[in-house]
Design a protein around this motif. Structure first.
Motif, PDB file in Angstrom:
ATOM      1  N   LEU A   1       0.831  -1.205   0.000  1.00 61.93           N
ATOM      2  CA  LEU A   1       0.000   0.000   0.000  1.00 61.93           C
ATOM      3  C   LEU A   1       0.864   1.253   0.000  1.00 61.93           C
ATOM      4  CD1 LEU A   1      -2.750   1.387   0.235  1.00 61.93           C
ATOM      5  CD2 LEU A   1      -2.585   1.129   2.714  1.00 61.93           C
ATOM      6  N   ILE A   2       1.921   1.275   0.820  1.00 61.40           N
ATOM      7  CA  ILE A   2       2.828   2.428   0.846  1.00 61.40           C
ATOM      8  C   ILE A   2       3.500   2.610  -0.513  1.00 61.40           C
ATOM      9  CG2 ILE A   2       4.920   3.346   1.897  1.00 61.40           C
ATOM     10  CD1 ILE A   2       2.482   3.507   3.691  1.00 61.40           C
ATOM     11  N   ALA A   3       3.903   1.499  -1.150  1.00 63.40           N
ATOM     12  CA  ALA A   3       4.555   1.595  -2.458  1.00 63.40           C
ATOM     13  C   ALA A   3       3.610   2.178  -3.503  1.00 63.40           C
ATOM     14  CB  ALA A   3       5.051   0.216  -2.892  1.00 63.40           C
ATOM     15  N   VAL A   4       2.343   1.745  -3.492  1.00 64.03           N
ATOM     16  CA  VAL A   4       1.369   2.259  -4.450  1.00 64.03           C
ATOM     17  C   VAL A   4       1.149   3.753  -4.242  1.00 64.03           C
ATOM     18  CG1 VAL A   4      -1.053   2.143  -5.151  1.00 64.03           C
ATOM     19  CG2 VAL A   4       0.219   0.036  -4.762  1.00 64.03           C
ATOM     20  N   VAL A   5       1.049   4.174  -2.966  1.00 65.02           N
ATOM     21  CA  VAL A   5       0.849   5.590  -2.675  1.00 65.02           C
ATOM     22  C   VAL A   5       2.045   6.413  -3.139  1.00 65.02           C
ATOM     23  CG1 VAL A   5       0.570   7.268  -0.819  1.00 65.02           C
ATOM     24  CG2 VAL A   5      -0.734   5.142  -0.768  1.00 65.02           C
ATOM     25  N   LEU A   6       3.259   5.948  -2.855  1.00 60.23           N
ATOM     26  CA  LEU A   6       4.452   6.698  -3.247  1.00 60.23           C
ATOM     27  C   LEU A   6       4.581   6.795  -4.769  1.00 60.23           C
ATOM     28  CD1 LEU A   6       7.106   5.410  -0.666  1.00 60.23           C
ATOM     29  CD2 LEU A   6       5.981   7.637  -0.735  1.00 60.23           C
ATOM     30  N   ILE A   7       4.315   5.697  -5.472  1.00 60.39           N
ATOM     31  CA  ILE A   7       4.401   5.719  -6.930  1.00 60.39           C
ATOM     32  C   ILE A   7       3.378   6.684  -7.515  1.00 60.39           C
ATOM     33  CG2 ILE A   7       4.068   4.329  -9.010  1.00 60.39           C
ATOM     34  CD1 ILE A   7       5.224   1.958  -7.472  1.00 60.39           C
ATOM     35  N   THR A   8       2.178   6.710  -6.931  1.00 62.92           N
ATOM     36  CA  THR A   8       1.142   7.629  -7.402  1.00 62.92           C
ATOM     37  C   THR A   8       1.548   9.076  -7.162  1.00 62.92           C
ATOM     38  OG1 THR A   8      -0.545   5.957  -6.894  1.00 62.92           O
ATOM     39  CG2 THR A   8      -1.301   8.216  -7.237  1.00 62.92           C
TER      40      THR A   8
ATOM     41  N   PHE B   1       2.208  12.018  -9.915  1.00 60.97           N
ATOM     42  CA  PHE B   1       1.529  13.311  -9.857  1.00 60.97           C
ATOM     43  C   PHE B   1       2.529  14.462  -9.914  1.00 60.97           C
ATOM     44  CE2 PHE B   1       0.100  16.847  -7.148  1.00 60.97           C
ATOM     45  CZ  PHE B   1      -1.005  17.268  -7.874  1.00 60.97           C
ATOM     46  N   LEU B   2       3.612  14.331  -9.145  1.00 58.61           N
ATOM     47  CA  LEU B   2       4.624  15.389  -9.139  1.00 58.61           C
ATOM     48  C   LEU B   2       5.373  15.462 -10.469  1.00 58.61           C
ATOM     49  CD1 LEU B   2       6.113  14.889  -5.543  1.00 58.61           C
ATOM     50  CD2 LEU B   2       4.448  16.606  -6.299  1.00 58.61           C
ATOM     51  N   GLY B   3       5.525  14.300 -11.134  1.00 55.52           N
ATOM     52  CA  GLY B   3       6.261  14.289 -12.392  1.00 55.52           C
ATOM     53  C   GLY B   3       5.523  14.937 -13.538  1.00 55.52           C
ATOM     54  N   LYS B   4       4.235  15.241 -13.363  1.00 51.22           N
ATOM     55  CA  LYS B   4       3.461  15.872 -14.427  1.00 51.22           C
ATOM     56  C   LYS B   4       3.552  17.385 -14.424  1.00 51.22           C
ATOM     57  CE  LYS B   4      -0.009  12.240 -15.034  1.00 51.22           C
ATOM     58  NZ  LYS B   4      -1.456  11.915 -15.004  1.00 51.22           N
ATOM     59  N   ASN B   5       3.957  17.981 -13.295  1.00 45.95           N
ATOM     60  CA  ASN B   5       4.047  19.433 -13.277  1.00 45.95           C
ATOM     61  C   ASN B   5       5.437  19.894 -13.722  1.00 45.95           C
ATOM     62  OD1 ASN B   5       5.805  19.303 -10.980  1.00 45.95           O
ATOM     63  ND2 ASN B   5       4.008  19.012  -9.685  1.00 45.95           N
ATOM     64  N   LEU B   6       5.589  21.190 -13.836  1.00 45.51           N
ATOM     65  CA  LEU B   6       6.818  21.747 -14.395  1.00 45.51           C
ATOM     66  C   LEU B   6       8.021  21.455 -13.515  1.00 45.51           C
ATOM     67  CD1 LEU B   6       8.141  23.424 -16.592  1.00 45.51           C
ATOM     68  CD2 LEU B   6       7.560  25.488 -15.282  1.00 45.51           C
ATOM     69  N   ILE B   7       7.866  21.627 -12.195  1.00 47.48           N
ATOM     70  CA  ILE B   7       8.997  21.390 -11.284  1.00 47.48           C
ATOM     71  C   ILE B   7       9.407  19.933 -11.308  1.00 47.48           C
ATOM     72  CG2 ILE B   7       9.746  21.510  -8.890  1.00 47.48           C
ATOM     73  CD1 ILE B   7       7.879  23.849  -8.481  1.00 47.48           C
TER      74      ILE B   7
END
Length: 235
Positions: free
Chosen positions: A70-77, A81-87
């Motif tokens: 569960l922790i792995a799924v949350v971290l990957i998600t 999410f962060l990889g889609k924004n500019l930063i």
């Protein structure tokens, strides 16, 4: 009148009952075992990196199967999410630039990334249709997965010959993961209503597990031709 119907021996009936029970129990047992093994494998990789104050097993007297997964799924998600924004994209590009400077690591990273991008990103456009083609000769039909239209240099060669070809995957039985890539004329492919999952079951079973079919309204039986791209001429 006496009944002359021969009775089935007890040993035969016991064997048939055992095989029927095996067909019912084996898939359930294998599914449970694979799921349980995957959960424990994921937990063994993630649990050591969870701080003790955040791990509920530190406060309880029993382990919680699947907590690491569960922790792995949350971290990957979250990473996605962060990889889609500019930063996030800037950080990913910076990390990839560092990896590209490592001779051996960059080859492994590039190969693994290409595999995941091909499997995950292009999955929505691959093997969505199932069809029939005449193979290995006229009057003999084989089940195929429709991949995509011919592209690139191959498409240009076919276009020069006046051929409109489609790439299909011809899988063998009972291992549909291996097979042949065949280019077939568009009008020679007969589309089916069955899903790729049902087609895979049909192939693995050697034709014994046929998917159900409910007759519906007539649908398009051949692949639509790609729309021509309009080319504007400069004045």
């Amino acid at each position: 009148m006496t009944d002359n119907t021969p009775r089935t021996p007890v040993a035969t009936r016991l064997r048939n009952n055992f095989l029927a029970g095996l067909i019912i129990c084996a898939p359930i047992a294998i599914t449970i075992w694979l799921t349980w093994t995957f959960i424990h494998w994921s937990d063994s990789w993630v649990r050591p990196y969870i701080p003790a104050r955040w791990n509920p097993e530190s406060y309880l007297n029993f382990a919680i199967p699947g907590f690491g997964l569960l922790i792995a799924v949350v971290l990957i998600t979250v990473v996605g999410f962060l990889g889609k924004n500019l930063i996030g994209q800037s950080i990913v590009r910076f990390g990839e630039s560092i990896v590209q400077r490592m001779p051996l690591v960059r080859t492994i990273y590039k190969s693994v990334k290409q595999i995941f991008e091909t499997v995950l990103k292009e999955q929505a456009n691959s093997f969505k249709k199932v069809g029939l083609i005449e193979y290995p000769g006229p009057g003999l039909w084989a089940l195929v997965f429709v991949a995509t239209d011919a592209k690139g240099e191959i498409a240009s060669k076919f276009n020069a010959m006046g051929q409109d070809m489609v790439a299909v995957f011809l899988p063998p039985t009972p291992v549909p993961t291996a097979g042949f890539l065949v280019f077939v004329p568009r009008e020679k492919i007969v589309l089916l209503d069955m899903s790729p999952e049902d087609a895979a079951k049909f192939l693995i079973s050697g034709g014994l597990v046929a998917p159900g079919h409910t007759p519906s309204e007539p649908k398009q039986k051949h692949l639509p031709r790609p729309k021509p791209v309009a080319v504007s001429k400069a004045d």
